[in-house]
Motif scaffolding. Structure first.
Motif, PDB file in Angstrom:
ATOM      1  N   TYR A 136      27.362  19.893  17.565  1.00  0.00           N
ATOM      2  CA  TYR A 136      28.138  18.729  18.000  1.00  0.00           C
ATOM      3  C   TYR A 136      29.626  19.043  18.025  1.00  0.00           C
ATOM      4  N   GLU A 137      30.342  18.279  18.842  1.00  0.00           N
ATOM      5  CA  GLU A 137      31.784  18.424  18.906  1.00  0.00           C
ATOM      6  C   GLU A 137      32.415  17.055  18.681  1.00  0.00           C
ATOM      7  N   TYR A 138      33.551  17.064  18.016  1.00  0.00           N
ATOM      8  CA  TYR A 138      34.328  15.836  17.866  1.00  0.00           C
ATOM      9  C   TYR A 138      35.707  16.044  18.470  1.00  0.00           C
ATOM     10  N   GLY A 139      35.790  16.942  19.410  1.00  0.00           N
ATOM     11  CA  GLY A 139      37.042  17.186  20.100  1.00  0.00           C
ATOM     12  C   GLY A 139      37.282  16.112  21.140  1.00  0.00           C
ATOM     13  N   THR A 140      38.128  16.418  22.052  1.00  0.00           N
ATOM     14  CA  THR A 140      38.410  15.501  23.153  1.00  0.00           C
ATOM     15  C   THR A 140      38.016  16.174  24.452  1.00  0.00           C
ATOM     16  N   SER A 141      38.088  15.422  25.522  1.00  0.00           N
ATOM     17  CA  SER A 141      37.728  16.001  26.805  1.00  0.00           C
ATOM     18  C   SER A 141      38.688  17.121  27.210  1.00  0.00           C
ATOM     19  N   SER A 142      39.857  17.166  26.605  1.00  0.00           N
ATOM     20  CA  SER A 142      40.805  18.238  26.920  1.00  0.00           C
ATOM     21  C   SER A 142      40.552  19.504  26.102  1.00  0.00           C
ATOM     22  N   ALA A 143      39.579  19.476  25.195  1.00  0.00           N
ATOM     23  CA  ALA A 143      39.313  20.628  24.320  1.00  0.00           C
ATOM     24  C   ALA A 143      38.633  21.776  25.044  1.00  0.00           C
ATOM     25  N   GLY A 144      38.010  21.520  26.186  1.00  0.00           N
ATOM     26  CA  GLY A 144      37.313  22.580  26.912  1.00  0.00           C
ATOM     27  C   GLY A 144      35.998  22.919  26.229  1.00  0.00           C
ATOM     28  N   TRP A 145      35.513  24.114  26.519  1.00  0.00           N
ATOM     29  CA  TRP A 145      34.250  24.559  25.925  1.00  0.00           C
ATOM     30  C   TRP A 145      34.411  24.781  24.428  1.00  0.00           C
ATOM     31  N   GLN A 146      33.386  24.363  23.688  1.00  0.00           N
ATOM     32  CA  GLN A 146      33.315  24.609  22.257  1.00  0.00           C
ATOM     33  C   GLN A 146      31.970  25.278  21.972  1.00  0.00           C
ATOM     34  N   ILE A 147      31.902  26.016  20.874  1.00  0.00           N
ATOM     35  CA  ILE A 147      30.725  26.859  20.630  1.00  0.00           C
ATOM     36  C   ILE A 147      30.194  26.698  19.209  1.00  0.00           C
ATOM     37  N   CYS A 148      28.874  26.765  19.104  1.00  0.00           N
ATOM     38  CA  CYS A 148      28.174  26.879  17.819  1.00  0.00           C
ATOM     39  C   CYS A 148      27.478  28.235  17.859  1.00  0.00           C
ATOM     40  N   ASP A 149      27.869  29.130  16.974  1.00  0.00           N
ATOM     41  CA  ASP A 149      27.320  30.487  17.041  1.00  0.00           C
ATOM     42  C   ASP A 149      26.744  30.986  15.717  1.00  0.00           C
ATOM     43  N   SER A 150      26.318  30.054  14.848  1.00  0.00           N
ATOM     44  CA  SER A 150      25.760  30.487  13.559  1.00  0.00           C
ATOM     45  C   SER A 150      24.237  30.463  13.522  1.00  0.00           C
ATOM     46  N   PHE A 151      23.590  30.152  14.640  1.00  0.00           N
ATOM     47  CA  PHE A 151      22.136  30.026  14.648  1.00  0.00           C
ATOM     48  C   PHE A 151      21.400  31.343  14.904  1.00  0.00           C
TER      49      PHE A 151
ATOM     50  N   GLY B  69      22.373  36.193  21.539  1.00  0.00           N
ATOM     51  CA  GLY B  69      23.266  35.721  20.489  1.00  0.00           C
ATOM     52  C   GLY B  69      22.953  34.305  20.036  1.00  0.00           C
ATOM     53  N   ASP B  70      22.025  33.635  20.715  1.00  0.00           N
ATOM     54  CA  ASP B  70      21.606  32.280  20.357  1.00  0.00           C
ATOM     55  C   ASP B  70      22.805  31.349  20.161  1.00  0.00           C
ATOM     56  N   ARG B  71      23.656  31.288  21.158  1.00  0.00           N
ATOM     57  CA  ARG B  71      24.851  30.445  21.097  1.00  0.00           C
ATOM     58  C   ARG B  71      24.617  29.134  21.847  1.00  0.00           C
ATOM     59  N   PHE B  72      25.119  28.058  21.262  1.00  0.00           N
ATOM     60  CA  PHE B  72      25.088  26.739  21.874  1.00  0.00           C
ATOM     61  C   PHE B  72      26.524  26.403  22.294  1.00  0.00           C
ATOM     62  N   TRP B  73      26.687  25.946  23.508  1.00  0.00           N
ATOM     63  CA  TRP B  73      27.996  25.583  24.047  1.00  0.00           C
ATOM     64  C   TRP B  73      27.985  24.102  24.405  1.00  0.00           C
ATOM     65  N   VAL B  74      29.042  23.375  24.077  1.00  0.00           N
ATOM     66  CA  VAL B  74      29.159  21.964  24.429  1.00  0.00           C
ATOM     67  C   VAL B  74      30.541  21.695  25.010  1.00  0.00           C
TER      68      VAL B  74
ATOM     69  N   VAL C 214      11.368  17.848   9.994  1.00  0.00           N
ATOM     70  CA  VAL C 214      10.688  18.948  10.666  1.00  0.00           C
ATOM     71  C   VAL C 214      10.783  20.151   9.744  1.00  0.00           C
ATOM     72  N   ALA C 215      10.320  21.315  10.200  1.00  0.00           N
ATOM     73  CA  ALA C 215      10.275  22.515   9.360  1.00  0.00           C
ATOM     74  C   ALA C 215      11.623  22.792   8.683  1.00  0.00           C
ATOM     75  N   ALA C 216      12.689  22.853   9.433  1.00  0.00           N
ATOM     76  CA  ALA C 216      14.037  23.069   8.911  1.00  0.00           C
ATOM     77  C   ALA C 216      15.011  22.541   9.944  1.00  0.00           C
ATOM     78  N   THR C 217      16.131  22.053   9.481  1.00  0.00           N
ATOM     79  CA  THR C 217      17.148  21.536  10.386  1.00  0.00           C
ATOM     80  C   THR C 217      18.458  22.253  10.119  1.00  0.00           C
ATOM     81  N   TYR C 218      19.103  22.730  11.174  1.00  0.00           N
ATOM     82  CA  TYR C 218      20.377  23.436  11.074  1.00  0.00           C
ATOM     83  C   TYR C 218      21.399  22.687  11.911  1.00  0.00           C
ATOM     84  N   THR C 219      22.560  22.445  11.331  1.00  0.00           N
ATOM     85  CA  THR C 219      23.616  21.688  11.996  1.00  0.00           C
ATOM     86  C   THR C 219      24.915  22.469  11.921  1.00  0.00           C
ATOM     87  N   GLU C 220      25.659  22.455  13.022  1.00  0.00           N
ATOM     88  CA  GLU C 220      26.961  23.109  13.045  1.00  0.00           C
ATOM     89  C   GLU C 220      27.917  22.300  13.912  1.00  0.00           C
ATOM     90  N   ARG C 221      29.136  22.145  13.426  1.00  0.00           N
ATOM     91  CA  ARG C 221      30.189  21.543  14.242  1.00  0.00           C
ATOM     92  C   ARG C 221      30.779  22.644  15.117  1.00  0.00           C
TER      93      ARG C 221
END
Length: 136
Positions: free
Chosen positions: A87-102, A57-62, A14-21
């Motif tokens: 994406y997250e590679y944490g565990t179910s005990s990690a709680g909310w995780q955030i991608c905030d570079s977009f 702030g265009d934040r993604f939460w997982v 696609v036009a551009a793809t951005y990925t963040e852990r």
């Protein structure tokens, strides 16, 4: 735009793809623009994961909701054709995780089409319905 989402999920160009852990955070998202992925096997309808988009702030939460070995990803495409993967590679005990570079990549006053999925490495196990959220 559904066809455009097919590109995001199939991995096609696609036009551009951005990925963040995602990284752990002590915060929680606003629940205005959220989506969930649920199991199709017993127990049917059990929540596997959640994702939220925060327009300001265009934040993604997982959030991984089950200790099942799968990880949670939020994938999106904007109305300019740019795709995003949080994406997250944490565990179910990690709680909310955030991608905030977009924030410097997503243009304002556009639409963001997105889903949340449960993955086993790169293999999609279960996918949510599509959500549409405004950007700001």
């Amino acid at each position: 735009m559904a066809a455009a989402l097919a590109f995001v999920f199939s991995g096609s160009a696609v036009a551009a793809t951005y990925t963040e852990r995602a990284t752990q955070t002590s915060g929680t998202p606003s629940l205005e623009y959220c989506n969930e992925v649920r199991t199709q096997e017993a127990p049917i309808g059990t929540q596997m994961g959640l994702a939220c988009f925060q327009p300001y702030g265009d934040r993604f939460w997982v959030k991984d909701m089950r200790a099942d070995g799968y990880h949670i990803e939020m994938r999106a495409i904007d109305s300019d054709g740019k795709s995003y993967r949080c994406y997250e590679y944490g565990t179910s005990s990690a709680g909310w995780q955030i991608c905030d570079s977009f924030h410097d990549k997503i243009r304002e006053n556009k639409q963001l089409f997105w889903t949340v999925g449960a993955y086993d490495r790169d293999k999609l196990i279960m996918l949510s319905s599509e959500r549409v959220s405004p950007t700001s």
